[in-house]
Design an enzyme around this catalytic site. Structure first.
Site, PDB file in Angstrom:
ATOM      1  CB  CYS A 113      -4.183   0.646   3.765  1.00  0.00           C
ATOM      2  SG  CYS A 113      -5.720   0.276   2.860  1.00  0.00           S
ATOM      3  CD  GLU A 147      -4.256   4.335   3.028  1.00  0.00           C
ATOM      4  OE1 GLU A 147      -3.241   4.199   2.328  1.00  0.00           O
ATOM      5  OE2 GLU A 147      -5.202   3.510   3.015  1.00  0.00           O
ATOM      6  CE  LYS A 171      -0.613   1.535   1.381  1.00  0.00           C
ATOM      7  NZ  LYS A 171      -1.876   2.065   0.810  1.00  0.00           N
TER       8      LYS A 171
END
Length: 272
Positions: free
Chosen positions: A156, A43, A113
């Protein structure tokens, strides 16, 4: 399908995109030289800096990141994941987008995300990702990559939400990609155990590229890019330096684990 090598790249990205792209290419080349066919970048691989500067650069960075991934995938003949970069999403907002690109430079999948990191940590750091990042509104994809199996995307903070990985497992995922910039404070206690849990409960490989070290100001990442097998065994750990965790992905081993521990077949989704 035979075994292949996968590499989870570890970087210390900064507010300097030129330096970041150079560092990323160096690690992609090294991973390819080691024989990796699937390579993941973490990321924020192209930029780790303050929100104001990220918003200023978002348009140019989005275009540059996509071109970079295509060029690198073709040049080094790897299937390449760009684990998260800013894409404009309206005034004062970006998406945090991951893209998976084939060896021919074809865009195989992209994912914005879903879960955003809004947390006040005991070490005094405060994170408000949602202040400048817009939630994705599409479920993460699983894509069938010839020779590499079915690859699923996440980013993440998603790793704390097991329902996302159940979705990927239901789609028949073989390799879970979890590129991250995990904080040093939370990473020391939660990073590895969460990744092992996602591997074990979904009987899938996990490839987790990571950021490491001090990026700017007080922003520090945990490191320890990992490759984990479906039994939860850590096959490779990049430690805390720039580099890669490289390990084999073995479809035969995954099949044996699923036969020994057929938990996915024992689910009772009608009750939940």
């Amino acid at each position: 399908m035979s075994s292949f090598l996968a590499a989870a790249v570890q970087l210390t990205s900064t507010p300097d995109p030129d330096a970041n792209f150079a560092a990323a290419e160096e690690q992609i080349e090294l991973a390819a030289r080691r024989g990796a066919e699937l390579v993941g970048l973490p990321e924020n691989f192209a930029f780790m800096g303050d929100d104001e500067r990220r918003l200023e650069l978002a348009t140019s960075l989005a275009e540059r990141c996509s071109r970079f991934l295509v060029t690198m995938a073709r040049r080094y003949q790897v299937t390449l994941l760009g684990g998260g970069f800013p894409v404009p999403a309206g005034p004062g907002q970006t998406f945090n987008r991951a893209e998976l690109v084939s060896t021919e430079g074809q865009l195989l999948a992209q994912y914005d995300k879903i879960h955003l990191f809004d947390v006040d940590l005991p070490d005094g750091n405060t994170y408000r990702e949602s202040a400048t990042v817009q939630h994705g509104n599409q479920l993460p994809p699983v894509v069938d990559v010839p020779g590499l199996g079915r690859v699923g995307l996440s980013i993440c903070y998603d790793v704390r939400f097991p329902e996302l990985y159940r979705h990927l497992a239901a789609a028949g995922v073989d390799v879970l990609m979890v590129p991250a910039a995990f904080t040093a404070f939370t990473g020391k206690d939660h990073w590895q155990v969460l990744l092992q849990a996602r591997a074990i409960e979904n009987t899938a490989y996990v490839l987790a590229p990571a950021q490491t070290g001090l990026h700017y100001g007080r922003r520090q990442s945990h490191g320890h890019a990992l490759v984990i097998d479906p039994w939860g065994t850590v096959l490779a750990d990049a430690g805390v330096g720039v580099g890669s965790a490289v390990a084999p992905i073995d479809p035969g081993h995954a099949k044996r684990v699923r036969a020994q521990m057929p938990s996915l077949e024992h689910r009772r989704p009608a009750l939940f």
